[in-house]
Design a protein around this motif. Structure first.
Motif, PDB file in Angstrom:
ATOM      1  N   MET A 138      55.982 -33.093  -7.050  1.00 21.76           N
ATOM      2  CA  MET A 138      56.578 -31.689  -7.082  1.00 21.76           C
ATOM      3  C   MET A 138      56.474 -31.133  -5.656  1.00 21.76           C
ATOM      4  SD  MET A 138      54.441 -29.934  -9.969  1.00 21.76           S
ATOM      5  CE  MET A 138      52.940 -30.906 -10.240  1.00 21.76           C
ATOM      6  N   ILE A 139      57.718 -30.397  -5.327  1.00 24.60           N
ATOM      7  CA  ILE A 139      57.862 -29.958  -3.971  1.00 24.60           C
ATOM      8  C   ILE A 139      57.971 -28.473  -4.113  1.00 24.60           C
ATOM      9  CG2 ILE A 139      59.500 -29.752  -1.813  1.00 24.60           C
ATOM     10  CD1 ILE A 139      58.264 -32.506  -2.200  1.00 24.60           C
ATOM     11  N   TYR A 140      56.939 -27.674  -3.297  1.00 24.26           N
ATOM     12  CA  TYR A 140      57.288 -26.385  -3.018  1.00 24.26           C
ATOM     13  C   TYR A 140      57.385 -25.787  -1.826  1.00 24.26           C
ATOM     14  CZ  TYR A 140      54.414 -26.305  -7.618  1.00 24.26           C
ATOM     15  OH  TYR A 140      54.183 -26.523  -8.778  1.00 24.26           O
ATOM     16  N   ASN A 141      57.988 -24.672  -1.717  1.00 21.12           N
ATOM     17  CA  ASN A 141      58.369 -24.042  -0.464  1.00 21.12           C
ATOM     18  C   ASN A 141      58.071 -22.609  -0.578  1.00 21.12           C
ATOM     19  OD1 ASN A 141      60.814 -22.628   1.450  1.00 21.12           O
ATOM     20  ND2 ASN A 141      60.077 -24.397   2.267  1.00 21.12           N
ATOM     21  N   TRP A 142      57.212 -22.081   0.451  1.00 24.94           N
ATOM     22  CA  TRP A 142      56.961 -20.888   0.668  1.00 24.94           C
ATOM     23  C   TRP A 142      57.516 -20.440   2.090  1.00 24.94           C
ATOM     24  CZ3 TRP A 142      52.949 -23.936  -1.341  1.00 24.94           C
ATOM     25  CH2 TRP A 142      52.506 -23.594  -2.562  1.00 24.94           C
ATOM     26  N   ARG A 143      58.034 -19.159   2.168  1.00 22.49           N
ATOM     27  CA  ARG A 143      58.500 -18.818   3.306  1.00 22.49           C
ATOM     28  C   ARG A 143      57.339 -17.346   3.518  1.00 22.49           C
ATOM     29  NH1 ARG A 143      64.079 -18.236   6.364  1.00 22.49           N
ATOM     30  NH2 ARG A 143      62.819 -17.954   8.197  1.00 22.49           N
ATOM     31  N   ILE A 144      56.613 -17.580   4.462  1.00 15.88           N
ATOM     32  CA  ILE A 144      55.413 -16.442   4.397  1.00 15.88           C
ATOM     33  C   ILE A 144      55.557 -15.644   5.566  1.00 15.88           C
ATOM     34  CG2 ILE A 144      52.914 -16.080   4.311  1.00 15.88           C
ATOM     35  CD1 ILE A 144      52.755 -19.009   3.139  1.00 15.88           C
ATOM     36  N   LYS A 145      55.134 -14.417   5.470  1.00 21.31           N
ATOM     37  CA  LYS A 145      55.060 -13.498   6.413  1.00 21.31           C
ATOM     38  C   LYS A 145      53.634 -13.184   6.583  1.00 21.31           C
ATOM     39  CE  LYS A 145      56.662  -9.328   8.839  1.00 21.31           C
ATOM     40  NZ  LYS A 145      56.694 -10.063  10.395  1.00 21.31           N
ATOM     41  N   GLY A 146      52.949 -13.987   7.336  1.00 21.06           N
ATOM     42  CA  GLY A 146      51.437 -13.505   7.176  1.00 21.06           C
ATOM     43  C   GLY A 146      50.702 -12.539   8.087  1.00 21.06           C
ATOM     44  N   THR A 147      49.788 -11.963   7.789  1.00 17.59           N
ATOM     45  CA  THR A 147      49.118 -10.871   8.568  1.00 17.59           C
ATOM     46  C   THR A 147      47.885 -11.528   9.026  1.00 17.59           C
ATOM     47  OG1 THR A 147      48.276  -9.811   6.481  1.00 17.59           O
ATOM     48  CG2 THR A 147      50.248  -8.941   7.430  1.00 17.59           C
ATOM     49  N   GLN A 148      47.300 -12.642   8.183  1.00 16.20           N
ATOM     50  CA  GLN A 148      45.998 -13.266   8.587  1.00 16.20           C
ATOM     51  C   GLN A 148      46.235 -14.466   9.320  1.00 16.20           C
ATOM     52  OE1 GLN A 148      43.152 -11.924   7.429  1.00 16.20           O
ATOM     53  NE2 GLN A 148      44.320 -10.238   6.810  1.00 16.20           N
ATOM     54  N   TRP A 162      38.905 -31.406   2.472  1.00 14.76           N
ATOM     55  CA  TRP A 162      39.209 -31.569   3.704  1.00 14.76           C
ATOM     56  C   TRP A 162      40.178 -32.898   3.688  1.00 14.76           C
ATOM     57  CZ3 TRP A 162      38.131 -28.440   7.113  1.00 14.76           C
ATOM     58  CH2 TRP A 162      37.351 -27.526   7.289  1.00 14.76           C
ATOM     59  N   PRO A 163      40.958 -33.295   4.639  1.00 10.05           N
ATOM     60  CA  PRO A 163      40.764 -33.192   6.103  1.00 10.05           C
ATOM     61  C   PRO A 163      41.240 -31.675   6.445  1.00 10.05           C
ATOM     62  CG  PRO A 163      42.565 -34.280   5.632  1.00 10.05           C
ATOM     63  CD  PRO A 163      42.205 -34.042   4.202  1.00 10.05           C
ATOM     64  N   THR A 164      42.310 -31.134   6.391  1.00  4.53           N
ATOM     65  CA  THR A 164      42.657 -30.042   6.953  1.00  4.53           C
ATOM     66  C   THR A 164      43.142 -28.965   6.035  1.00  4.53           C
ATOM     67  OG1 THR A 164      44.992 -30.978   7.013  1.00  4.53           O
ATOM     68  CG2 THR A 164      43.452 -31.406   9.025  1.00  4.53           C
ATOM     69  N   PRO A 165      42.374 -28.274   5.289  1.00  3.72           N
ATOM     70  CA  PRO A 165      42.663 -27.233   4.249  1.00  3.72           C
ATOM     71  C   PRO A 165      43.274 -25.863   5.048  1.00  3.72           C
ATOM     72  CG  PRO A 165      40.216 -27.335   4.751  1.00  3.72           C
ATOM     73  CD  PRO A 165      40.866 -28.327   5.418  1.00  3.72           C
ATOM     74  N   LEU A 166      42.925 -25.611   6.021  1.00  2.00           N
ATOM     75  CA  LEU A 166      43.675 -24.255   6.767  1.00  2.00           C
ATOM     76  C   LEU A 166      44.702 -24.488   7.537  1.00  2.00           C
ATOM     77  CD1 LEU A 166      40.081 -22.521   7.563  1.00  2.00           C
ATOM     78  CD2 LEU A 166      41.353 -22.208   5.602  1.00  2.00           C
ATOM     79  N   PHE A 167      45.824 -23.773   7.508  1.00  2.00           N
ATOM     80  CA  PHE A 167      46.770 -23.837   8.296  1.00  2.00           C
ATOM     81  C   PHE A 167      47.035 -22.342   8.654  1.00  2.00           C
ATOM     82  CE2 PHE A 167      48.559 -23.131   3.983  1.00  2.00           C
ATOM     83  CZ  PHE A 167      49.491 -22.456   4.136  1.00  2.00           C
ATOM     84  N   ASN A 168      47.800 -22.479   9.952  1.00  2.00           N
ATOM     85  CA  ASN A 168      48.270 -21.134  10.685  1.00  2.00           C
ATOM     86  C   ASN A 168      49.166 -20.499   9.886  1.00  2.00           C
ATOM     87  OD1 ASN A 168      49.140 -19.156  12.528  1.00  2.00           O
ATOM     88  ND2 ASN A 168      50.155 -20.416  13.861  1.00  2.00           N
ATOM     89  N   CYS A 169      49.075 -19.018   9.541  1.00  2.00           N
ATOM     90  CA  CYS A 169      50.148 -18.219   8.632  1.00  2.00           C
ATOM     91  C   CYS A 169      50.167 -16.811   9.380  1.00  2.00           C
ATOM     92  CB  CYS A 169      49.812 -18.288   7.384  1.00  2.00           C
ATOM     93  SG  CYS A 169      48.000 -17.531   7.045  1.00  2.00           S
ATOM     94  N   SER A 170      50.034 -16.928  10.711  1.00  2.00           N
ATOM     95  CA  SER A 170      50.408 -15.660  11.369  1.00  2.00           C
ATOM     96  C   SER A 170      51.951 -15.549  11.722  1.00  2.00           C
ATOM     97  CB  SER A 170      49.563 -15.593  12.577  1.00  2.00           C
ATOM     98  OG  SER A 170      49.665 -16.537  13.418  1.00  2.00           O
ATOM     99  N   GLY A 171      52.455 -14.541  11.406  1.00  2.59           N
ATOM    100  CA  GLY A 171      53.810 -14.290  11.557  1.00  2.59           C
ATOM    101  C   GLY A 171      54.649 -14.897  10.248  1.00  2.59           C
TER     102      GLY A 171
END
Length: 137
Positions: free
Chosen positions: A1-11, A95-104
């Protein structure tokens, strides 16, 4: 399955989680899913987002975007089963990399894959929750 999000993050960071509501609650919301095999370690891959985002709707196995990196694994066992099985507790994203940048503004495309299982459901964004989600941290 492929998912795509366009996120305007504040965190500064986000992560992907899989949420499986109990079968009784899913039934009241007209939702269900089927599984075969081991669904406790479904892989979540960061894949390249196509330049033409409209191509996501007509994508096939042969035209899917290439994998960039393994983000981790999610457990798609029902919440009630996880609560009753101590070794499954806290297996949302490993892990290995559960967190990703979502600012902006972030355009994120992921592939959900399992090698020894089969998972089938309709992704409908309504209550009760069922499926993978991007969660702000």
């Amino acid at each position: 399955m492929i998912y795509n999000w366009r996120i305007k993050g504040t965190q500064p960071q986000c992560y992907i989680a899989a949420w499986v509501t109990s079968a009784d609650k899913l039934a009241t919301g007209n939702k269900s899913y089927t599984t075969e095999g081991d669904v406790t370690a479904i892989e979540v891959w960061n894949v390249s987002t196509p330049a033409d985002r409209k191509s996501l709707k007509s994508m096939s196995w042969n035209t899917r975007p290439p994998r960039v990196s393994l983000m981790g694994t999610v457990n798609f066992t029902g919440q009630d089963v996880q609560n009753q099985t101590p070794e499954l507790d806290g297996q949302e994203l490993r892990w290995p990399t559960p967190l990703f940048n979502c600012s902006g503004m972030v355009d994120l495309t992921i592939e959900i894959a399992c090698t020894s299982c089969r998972l089938q459901f309709d992704q409908v964004f309504s209550d009760p929750a069922l499926g993978p989600y991007a969660i702000f941290r």
